[in-house]
Structures are given as structure tokens and as C-alpha cells.
Design a protein around this motif. Structure first.
Motif, PDB file in Angstrom:
ATOM      1  N   VAL A 125       0.875  -1.166   0.000  1.00  0.00           N
ATOM      2  CA  VAL A 125       0.000   0.000   0.000  1.00  0.00           C
ATOM      3  C   VAL A 125       0.910   1.213   0.000  1.00  0.00           C
ATOM      4  O   VAL A 125       1.441   1.615   1.048  1.00  0.00           O
ATOM      5  CB  VAL A 125      -0.937   0.010   1.225  1.00  0.00           C
ATOM      6  N   GLY A 126       1.172   1.754  -1.182  1.00  0.00           N
ATOM      7  CA  GLY A 126       2.179   2.804  -1.290  1.00  0.00           C
ATOM      8  C   GLY A 126       3.519   2.259  -0.863  1.00  0.00           C
ATOM      9  O   GLY A 126       3.972   1.225  -1.362  1.00  0.00           O
ATOM     10  N   ASN A 127       4.146   2.907   0.124  1.00  0.00           N
ATOM     11  CA  ASN A 127       5.445   2.427   0.616  1.00  0.00           C
ATOM     12  C   ASN A 127       5.317   1.542   1.853  1.00  0.00           C
ATOM     13  O   ASN A 127       6.306   1.239   2.510  1.00  0.00           O
ATOM     14  CB  ASN A 127       6.360   3.613   0.921  1.00  0.00           C
ATOM     15  N   VAL A 128       4.091   1.135   2.182  1.00  0.00           N
ATOM     16  CA  VAL A 128       3.854   0.296   3.356  1.00  0.00           C
ATOM     17  C   VAL A 128       3.546  -1.135   2.924  1.00  0.00           C
ATOM     18  O   VAL A 128       2.633  -1.365   2.129  1.00  0.00           O
ATOM     19  CB  VAL A 128       2.681   0.837   4.203  1.00  0.00           C
ATOM     20  N   LEU A 129       4.319  -2.081   3.438  1.00  0.00           N
ATOM     21  CA  LEU A 129       4.053  -3.488   3.160  1.00  0.00           C
ATOM     22  C   LEU A 129       3.004  -4.006   4.141  1.00  0.00           C
ATOM     23  O   LEU A 129       3.047  -3.715   5.334  1.00  0.00           O
ATOM     24  CB  LEU A 129       5.337  -4.305   3.297  1.00  0.00           C
ATOM     25  N   VAL A 130       2.066  -4.772   3.616  1.00  0.00           N
ATOM     26  CA  VAL A 130       0.994  -5.335   4.439  1.00  0.00           C
ATOM     27  C   VAL A 130       0.957  -6.841   4.231  1.00  0.00           C
ATOM     28  O   VAL A 130       0.871  -7.314   3.088  1.00  0.00           O
ATOM     29  CB  VAL A 130      -0.371  -4.725   4.075  1.00  0.00           C
ATOM     30  N   ASP A 173       0.148   4.714   9.852  1.00  0.00           N
ATOM     31  CA  ASP A 173       0.887   4.193   8.691  1.00  0.00           C
ATOM     32  C   ASP A 173       0.129   4.438   7.398  1.00  0.00           C
ATOM     33  O   ASP A 173       0.734   4.626   6.341  1.00  0.00           O
ATOM     34  CB  ASP A 173       1.103   2.686   8.853  1.00  0.00           C
ATOM     35  N   ILE A 174      -1.189   4.400   7.472  1.00  0.00           N
ATOM     36  CA  ILE A 174      -2.060   4.511   6.307  1.00  0.00           C
ATOM     37  C   ILE A 174      -3.285   5.311   6.733  1.00  0.00           C
ATOM     38  O   ILE A 174      -3.782   5.134   7.846  1.00  0.00           O
ATOM     39  CB  ILE A 174      -2.506   3.115   5.814  1.00  0.00           C
ATOM     40  N   VAL A 175      -3.793   6.177   5.863  1.00  0.00           N
ATOM     41  CA  VAL A 175      -4.999   6.944   6.165  1.00  0.00           C
ATOM     42  C   VAL A 175      -5.976   6.819   5.001  1.00  0.00           C
ATOM     43  O   VAL A 175      -5.590   6.935   3.838  1.00  0.00           O
ATOM     44  CB  VAL A 175      -4.684   8.431   6.430  1.00  0.00           C
ATOM     45  N   VAL A 184      -2.419   7.010   1.017  1.00  0.00           N
ATOM     46  CA  VAL A 184      -3.823   7.358   1.166  1.00  0.00           C
ATOM     47  C   VAL A 184      -4.693   6.319   0.457  1.00  0.00           C
ATOM     48  O   VAL A 184      -4.451   5.978  -0.703  1.00  0.00           O
ATOM     49  CB  VAL A 184      -4.117   8.761   0.601  1.00  0.00           C
ATOM     50  N   VAL A 185      -5.681   5.821   1.169  1.00  0.00           N
ATOM     51  CA  VAL A 185      -6.649   4.869   0.613  1.00  0.00           C
ATOM     52  C   VAL A 185      -7.907   5.650   0.242  1.00  0.00           C
ATOM     53  O   VAL A 185      -8.430   6.415   1.048  1.00  0.00           O
ATOM     54  CB  VAL A 185      -7.004   3.772   1.633  1.00  0.00           C
ATOM     55  N   ALA A 186      -8.387   5.445  -0.973  1.00  0.00           N
ATOM     56  CA  ALA A 186      -9.623   6.086  -1.421  1.00  0.00           C
ATOM     57  C   ALA A 186     -10.792   5.160  -1.138  1.00  0.00           C
ATOM     58  O   ALA A 186     -10.803   4.013  -1.590  1.00  0.00           O
ATOM     59  CB  ALA A 186      -9.545   6.419  -2.905  1.00  0.00           C
ATOM     60  N   ALA A 202     -13.366   5.253  -8.612  1.00  0.00           N
ATOM     61  CA  ALA A 202     -12.193   4.413  -8.374  1.00  0.00           C
ATOM     62  C   ALA A 202     -11.099   4.715  -9.390  1.00  0.00           C
ATOM     63  O   ALA A 202      -9.916   4.831  -9.048  1.00  0.00           O
ATOM     64  CB  ALA A 202     -12.577   2.938  -8.429  1.00  0.00           C
ATOM     65  N   ILE A 203     -11.493   4.845 -10.641  1.00  0.00           N
ATOM     66  CA  ILE A 203     -10.521   5.150 -11.701  1.00  0.00           C
ATOM     67  C   ILE A 203      -9.902   6.523 -11.463  1.00  0.00           C
ATOM     68  O   ILE A 203      -8.678   6.699 -11.551  1.00  0.00           O
ATOM     69  CB  ILE A 203     -11.204   5.086 -13.085  1.00  0.00           C
ATOM     70  N   GLU A 204     -10.751   7.496 -11.127  1.00  0.00           N
ATOM     71  CA  GLU A 204     -10.253   8.855 -10.856  1.00  0.00           C
ATOM     72  C   GLU A 204      -9.315   8.867  -9.658  1.00  0.00           C
ATOM     73  O   GLU A 204      -8.286   9.556  -9.668  1.00  0.00           O
ATOM     74  CB  GLU A 204     -11.440   9.788 -10.605  1.00  0.00           C
ATOM     75  N   ALA A 205      -9.642   8.107  -8.624  1.00  0.00           N
ATOM     76  CA  ALA A 205      -8.799   8.061  -7.429  1.00  0.00           C
ATOM     77  C   ALA A 205      -7.437   7.449  -7.739  1.00  0.00           C
ATOM     78  O   ALA A 205      -6.405   7.934  -7.260  1.00  0.00           O
ATOM     79  CB  ALA A 205      -9.492   7.267  -6.327  1.00  0.00           C
ATOM     80  N   ALA A 206      -7.424   6.391  -8.526  1.00  0.00           N
ATOM     81  CA  ALA A 206      -6.153   5.775  -8.925  1.00  0.00           C
ATOM     82  C   ALA A 206      -5.308   6.774  -9.706  1.00  0.00           C
ATOM     83  O   ALA A 206      -4.099   6.901  -9.477  1.00  0.00           O
ATOM     84  CB  ALA A 206      -6.419   4.522  -9.752  1.00  0.00           C
ATOM     85  N   GLN A 207      -5.935   7.500 -10.589  1.00  0.00           N
ATOM     86  CA  GLN A 207      -5.220   8.502 -11.386  1.00  0.00           C
ATOM     87  C   GLN A 207      -4.718   9.650 -10.525  1.00  0.00           C
ATOM     88  O   GLN A 207      -3.691  10.262 -10.825  1.00  0.00           O
ATOM     89  CB  GLN A 207      -6.140   9.030 -12.491  1.00  0.00           C
ATOM     90  N   ALA A 208      -5.441   9.929  -9.416  1.00  0.00           N
ATOM     91  CA  ALA A 208      -5.068  11.041  -8.539  1.00  0.00           C
ATOM     92  C   ALA A 208      -3.942  10.693  -7.574  1.00  0.00           C
ATOM     93  O   ALA A 208      -3.443  11.569  -6.865  1.00  0.00           O
ATOM     94  CB  ALA A 208      -6.295  11.504  -7.749  1.00  0.00           C
ATOM     95  N   GLY A 209      -3.563   9.430  -7.515  1.00  0.00           N
ATOM     96  CA  GLY A 209      -2.437   9.049  -6.656  1.00  0.00           C
ATOM     97  C   GLY A 209      -2.789   8.244  -5.435  1.00  0.00           C
ATOM     98  O   GLY A 209      -1.947   8.063  -4.545  1.00  0.00           O
ATOM     99  N   ALA A 210      -4.025   7.745  -5.345  1.00  0.00           N
ATOM    100  CA  ALA A 210      -4.374   6.884  -4.214  1.00  0.00           C
ATOM    101  C   ALA A 210      -3.480   5.653  -4.211  1.00  0.00           C
ATOM    102  O   ALA A 210      -3.183   5.081  -5.266  1.00  0.00           O
ATOM    103  CB  ALA A 210      -5.836   6.467  -4.309  1.00  0.00           C
TER     104      ALA A 210
END
Length: 384
Positions: free
Chosen positions: A20-25, A60-62, A86-88, A97-105
Motif C-alpha cells: 500500500v504505497g510504501n507500506v508493506l501489508v 501508517d495509512i490513512v 492514502v486509501v480512497a 475508483a478510476i479517478e482516485a487511482a489517477q489522482a495518486g491513491a
């Protein structure tokens, strides 16, 4: 101070690992702590301030809610101004969902079975792959699919697990496996049973939580019981404590749970007595002020504050810094479990804060030196 005894060991469920970004889960990654903003997402300033506050206490994640176009438009600027992934939060609108992915979620909280046709799912999966997004399948007892309610008659663990696996199969059929799963309920028994069933049925990382747990006190108790049972049995790769309270409180409670179970350490753990007639100083007020003044310390450390000599020396043996009440306003200070010096009443909090800050600096310096030595060693090996 103390080493891990066999009866304190928790054997975590083996799960696959996602990012999740730079966080491993999942896998052998530390259990991450999450929270969610409650500001209107289009209010970029307020949302960023709330995320940064959560970061300061260790989030760690918001997660942020993205119910409309205005929210996903704001998300790009929000992501740019914060440091944590950031989680959308998406429910039914696949375009969001597509817009959020494009925005950097970094992650999309979405149930693929709720967004319509296979073509829509395919578009969301493509956007996630193109922009490095993971996903969270979030099953909730309060919003189970109608066919499952008809099949089982009511929300039950079997229905929740079936829902989760149905959604998972949709993503698997689209060759997407970068996801975690949650099966939340406000009923502790239902949530725990659902997570236990899901943990046996798959190896995906699990995001655990007791949803809609309540206010700060009651919600903390309820979440501690449910999440404590799961974490104790090794279930859980990332957690959120859902409270009707400031998001920072969710993070602090989450860390306290993990610290209590020895699963993760951050900051100072204060071990203190409830106080009684034997106390030789005002324990309750001392601990209250001490915790406030130590909130800035992130180095893992234990401090015991005990009102009298009945349990004080024993607790001090197990902590980095100990303080035990003594007669005539003269108290005993312990360092690394051993008696070190005595102290007068009026100096208690300031003196303990000074000792903790000094110890934290020593530990951080030792940690930095060890990391530097390891890096130097790696460099030498590479050169050879």
C-alpha cells in the motif's frame, strides 16, 4: 528490558504480502495502523491537517472518502501534501475508483461485485495496475448482498466469508491479487467468527476492525476485546480501531493494543498502579501529566510509576526506567532495573521526562550506529 517468554509469543498467520504505497501489508511486515479522515474531502486544507495530525501519532495509512467527483479532484492535491499512503474509499461508483487511482491513491477500498458489469471491473483493475494501486475488499455485516441474506436468513460469519471470497474471485479472474480483505461487524462475536473463517479460507492479508464500535471509552473496550482476540490468535495484518472520536485517538488506541500484545512498539509504555492509600505521591495526576509530556517520544521504551514499595521494585526490574514512592517524600529511581538514585516529590515529572529523553537519545544513537555499521559492511562485501 525482559526477553520474550514462550507464553508471550504470538504466531502470526502466514499471509501473502501486498504493498500500500510504501507500506508493506502481510507476510512478515509489521502490523500497520490505520485511521480515516472525517473532514469533507473537497476541503483540502482541513483534510490534509487531519492526515498530518494522524501521521504525527504514528498512522501508517490513512483512508479518505471519495463519494463524488469533487472528492477525487481534491485527492490529487491531498496526496501531494501528505507523507503516508492514502486509501480512497469507494463504494458503488467505478468511475470514482478510476479517478482516485489517477489522482495518486495508494489503495482503493472497493467491492468489485458492487460496481456493475465485468467491463467496469476490468477498467478499475486496469487503472489500479497502471497506477500501482492495491485494493481492499471491505465486507460489512450491515451491507451484505441481498442474495446472501436470503440464503442465510441473516448476517452470519458464513455469509460474510462467502461475500468476501466472491469478491476476491472477481479480482482473481481479472488477474489481480494485490488486495487485502476485511469482514467487519459491530457485533464482536460475529466479526471475530467471520475473520476466523476467512483466515482459514484464504491467504490474503486481512485488515481487521470492529466497525461502528462507539465512542472513545466504550469503542476502545469493544475494539480491544474483538481485535485482541484476533491478534492473540495471530490474525490481522493491518488494523483500524473505529471510534466516534478524533482520528488520532484511533491510532493511539491501535498502538496501545499492539504494544500490549508485544506485536509492535512505538513510544513510551507507562506501567502504573491504580493508586491506593499506600501511595507516597499523587500517582494518577503524575501519570496523566507524564503521558502528555512524553507524547513526542517515538522510541520504544518502558517506564514504571508505582506509588509504594510493595510492587514498585518488582515492576522496575522489568522496565527501562522505574519510579517507586518512598517515605518522607523521598522516592527511588531505577535505571535498567537497578536502583540508581533518589528524588524529591516536586521534581518527579520533569525529572522522569529528562531521563526518558536522555535514554531515547542514547537508543537512537546506538540504532543509527548499528545501521551505519551494517551499511558499511554491505558496502565492503559488495566491493569484494
Amino acid at each position: 528490558m525482559s526477553s520474550v517468554r514462550p507464553y508471550r509469543q504470538i504466531h502470526r498467520r502466514k499471509s501473502r504480502q501486498i504493498r500500500v504505497g510504501n507500506v508493506l501489508v502481510g507476510g512478515d511486515a509489521p502490523i500497520s495502523v490505520q485511521t480515516m479522515t472525517n473532514t469533507p474531502t473537497p476541503d483540502v486544507k482541513a483534510t490534509v491537517e487531519q492526515i498530518l495530525a494522524a501521521e504525527r501519532v504514528g498512522a501508517d495509512i490513512v483512508r479518505v472518502s471519495c463519494p463524488d467527483v469533487e472528492s477525487t479532484q481534491a485527492l490529487k492535491e491531498i496526496v501531494r501534501q501528505v507523507n503516508v499512503p492514502v486509501v480512497a474509499d469507494i463504494h458503488f461508483h467505478y468511475k470514482r475508483a478510476i479517478e482516485a487511482a489517477q489522482a495518486g491513491a495508494a489503495c482503493l477500498r472497493i467491492n468489485p461485485g458492487n460496481i456493475g458489469s465485468a467491463d467496469r471491473v476490468r477498467e478499475v483493475v486496469k487503472a489500479a495496475k497502471d497506477h500501482g494501486c492495491s485494493m481492499r475488499i471491505g465486507v460489512n455485516a450491515g451491507s451484505l448482498e441481498q442474495d446472501l441474506l436470503e440464503k442465510y436468513g441473516e448476517p452470519c460469519p458464513e455469509a460474510m466469508v462467502e461475500s468476501a471470497l466472491d469478491h476476491a474471485k472477481i479480482l482473481e479472474d481479472h488477474d489481480f491479487r494485490e488486495f487485502k480483505i476485511s469482514v467487519k461487524a459491530s457485533d464482536v462475536f460475529l466479526a471475530v467468527a467471520a475473520y476466523q473463517g476467512l483466515a482459514e479460507a484464504c491467504d490474503y492479508p486481512l485488515h481487521i476492525g470492529i466497525t461502528e464500535a462507539g465512542g472513545l471509552r466504550a469503542g476502545t473496550v469493544k475494539s480491544s476485546i474483538g481485535l485482541g482476540m484476533l491478534l492473540w490468535s495471530g490474525i490481522g495484518d493491518t488494523i483500524r480501531v473505529s471510534l466516534s472520536a478524533d482520528p488520532t485517538e484511533e491510532v493511539l488506541v491501535g498502538y496501545d493494543m499492539l504494544k500490549t500484545l508485544g506485536l509492535r512498539r512505538r513510544g513510551v509504555t507507562v506501567i502504573s498502579c491504580p493508586s491506593c492509600a499506600r501511595q507516597r505521591f499523587d500517582v494518577i495526576r503524575t501519570v496523566e501529566v507524564l503521558e502528555q509530556r512524553l507524547a513526542h517520544i517515538t522510541t520504544p521504551m518502558t517506564v514504571s510509576v508505582i506509588g509504594c514499595i510493595v510492587n514498585g521494585p518488582g515492576e522496575a526490574r522489568e522496565t527501562d526506567i522505574g519510579f517507586t514512592g518512598g517515605g518522607n517524600g523521598v522516592h527511588q529511581v531505577y535505571i535498567a532495573g537497578q536502583p540508581h538514585h533518589r528524588l524529591q516529590n516536586e521534581e518527579i515529572v520533569g525529572h522522569l521526562v529528562s531521563l526518558v529523553e536522555r535514554k531515547a537519545a542514547e537508543l537512537e544513537a546506538a540504532k543509527a550506529a548499528a545501521e551505519a555499521a551494517e551499511t558499511a559492511g554491505d558496502t565492503v562485501v559488495a566491493a569484494e
